[in-house]
Design a protein around this motif. Structure first.
Motif, PDB file in Angstrom:
ATOM      1  N   PRO A  13      29.087  14.843  22.930  1.00 19.68           N
ATOM      2  CA  PRO A  13      28.015  14.808  21.887  1.00 19.68           C
ATOM      3  C   PRO A  13      26.806  15.525  22.734  1.00 19.68           C
ATOM      4  CG  PRO A  13      29.062  12.719  22.283  1.00 19.68           C
ATOM      5  CD  PRO A  13      29.578  13.760  23.241  1.00 19.68           C
ATOM      6  N   PRO A  14      25.845  16.057  21.803  1.00 20.69           N
ATOM      7  CA  PRO A  14      24.892  16.647  22.048  1.00 20.69           C
ATOM      8  C   PRO A  14      23.674  15.505  22.662  1.00 20.69           C
ATOM      9  CG  PRO A  14      24.936  16.843  19.757  1.00 20.69           C
ATOM     10  CD  PRO A  14      26.278  16.156  20.263  1.00 20.69           C
ATOM     11  N   SER A  15      23.001  15.763  23.506  1.00 19.25           N
ATOM     12  CA  SER A  15      22.033  14.761  23.786  1.00 19.25           C
ATOM     13  C   SER A  15      20.659  14.609  22.661  1.00 19.25           C
ATOM     14  CB  SER A  15      20.998  15.279  25.051  1.00 19.25           C
ATOM     15  OG  SER A  15      20.322  16.474  24.915  1.00 19.25           O
ATOM     16  N   ARG A  16      20.313  13.430  22.697  1.00 16.19           N
ATOM     17  CA  ARG A  16      19.248  13.301  21.689  1.00 16.19           C
ATOM     18  C   ARG A  16      18.123  14.209  21.681  1.00 16.19           C
ATOM     19  NH1 ARG A  16      17.116   8.585  18.638  1.00 16.19           N
ATOM     20  NH2 ARG A  16      14.923   8.720  18.453  1.00 16.19           N
ATOM     21  N   GLU A  17      17.620  14.657  22.983  1.00 21.11           N
ATOM     22  CA  GLU A  17      16.600  15.682  22.912  1.00 21.11           C
ATOM     23  C   GLU A  17      16.951  16.761  22.299  1.00 21.11           C
ATOM     24  OE1 GLU A  17      17.468  13.903  25.554  1.00 21.11           O
ATOM     25  OE2 GLU A  17      15.972  12.355  25.541  1.00 21.11           O
ATOM     26  N   SER A  18      18.245  17.280  22.613  1.00 21.50           N
ATOM     27  CA  SER A  18      18.845  18.471  22.026  1.00 21.50           C
ATOM     28  C   SER A  18      18.895  18.452  20.567  1.00 21.50           C
ATOM     29  CB  SER A  18      20.406  18.875  22.549  1.00 21.50           C
ATOM     30  OG  SER A  18      20.983  19.991  21.855  1.00 21.50           O
ATOM     31  N   VAL A  19      19.591  17.616  19.902  1.00 18.25           N
ATOM     32  CA  VAL A  19      19.582  17.238  18.619  1.00 18.25           C
ATOM     33  C   VAL A  19      18.053  17.326  18.073  1.00 18.25           C
ATOM     34  CG1 VAL A  19      20.187  15.636  16.455  1.00 18.25           C
ATOM     35  CG2 VAL A  19      21.737  16.059  18.541  1.00 18.25           C
ATOM     36  N   GLU A  20      17.080  16.569  18.660  1.00 14.05           N
ATOM     37  CA  GLU A  20      15.794  16.490  17.876  1.00 14.05           C
ATOM     38  C   GLU A  20      15.193  17.976  18.099  1.00 14.05           C
ATOM     39  OE1 GLU A  20      13.714  13.566  20.172  1.00 14.05           O
ATOM     40  OE2 GLU A  20      14.615  12.111  19.192  1.00 14.05           O
ATOM     41  N   ALA A  21      15.331  18.589  19.127  1.00 17.82           N
ATOM     42  CA  ALA A  21      14.874  20.083  19.130  1.00 17.82           C
ATOM     43  C   ALA A  21      15.451  20.767  18.046  1.00 17.82           C
ATOM     44  CB  ALA A  21      14.959  20.642  20.739  1.00 17.82           C
ATOM     45  N   ARG A  22      16.635  20.911  17.970  1.00 17.20           N
ATOM     46  CA  ARG A  22      17.238  21.756  16.894  1.00 17.20           C
ATOM     47  C   ARG A  22      16.911  21.433  15.640  1.00 17.20           C
ATOM     48  NH1 ARG A  22      23.550  22.911  18.291  1.00 17.20           N
ATOM     49  NH2 ARG A  22      23.340  24.187  16.438  1.00 17.20           N
ATOM     50  N   CYS A  23      16.788  20.212  15.097  1.00 15.73           N
ATOM     51  CA  CYS A  23      16.132  19.740  13.920  1.00 15.73           C
ATOM     52  C   CYS A  23      15.087  20.197  13.727  1.00 15.73           C
ATOM     53  CB  CYS A  23      16.481  18.230  13.588  1.00 15.73           C
ATOM     54  SG  CYS A  23      17.975  17.430  13.778  1.00 15.73           S
TER      55      CYS A  23
END
Length: 100
Positions: A13-23
């Motif tokens: 699963p992608p990291s929370r930081e990665s998901v937030e940055a992509r969003c």
């Protein structure tokens, strides 16, 4: 689709930081498209509009500032006729104040 692609690519699963940055990148990019569309600084064609239509879910609904609920077809029609509607307003911009 985002999470499925991320899992396929990494099997983790992608990291929370990665998901937030992509969003954040997606939200700011889409709002930048809208600003350009309303200014008329990008062509009124399918290739340009695909920036919106290519990422918007078919069940998308929005409540307008007038309180109207628009489905994707209604919003698409509204956006189509709104191309360049702010071309005379040099100070026009779209600001994102919060993503929470």
């Amino acid at each position: 689709a985002f999470f499925e692609q991320a899992l396929e690519a990494s099997q983790q699963p992608p990291s929370r930081e990665s998901v937030e940055a992509r969003c954040l990148a997606e939200v700011t990019g889409l709002h930048s498209f809208m600003e350009s569309w309303f200014r008329g600084s990008i062509p009124r064609d399918d290739d340009s509009f695909r920036r919106f239509s290519g990422v918007t879910h078919s069940d998308y609904h929005i409540v307008t500032s007038a309180g109207e609920v628009k489905d994707l077809a209604g919003l698409t029609a509204l956006l189509d006729v709104s191309h360049g509607c702010m071309s005379e307003c040099k100070a026009f911009s779209i600001a994102i104040r919060s993503l929470t």
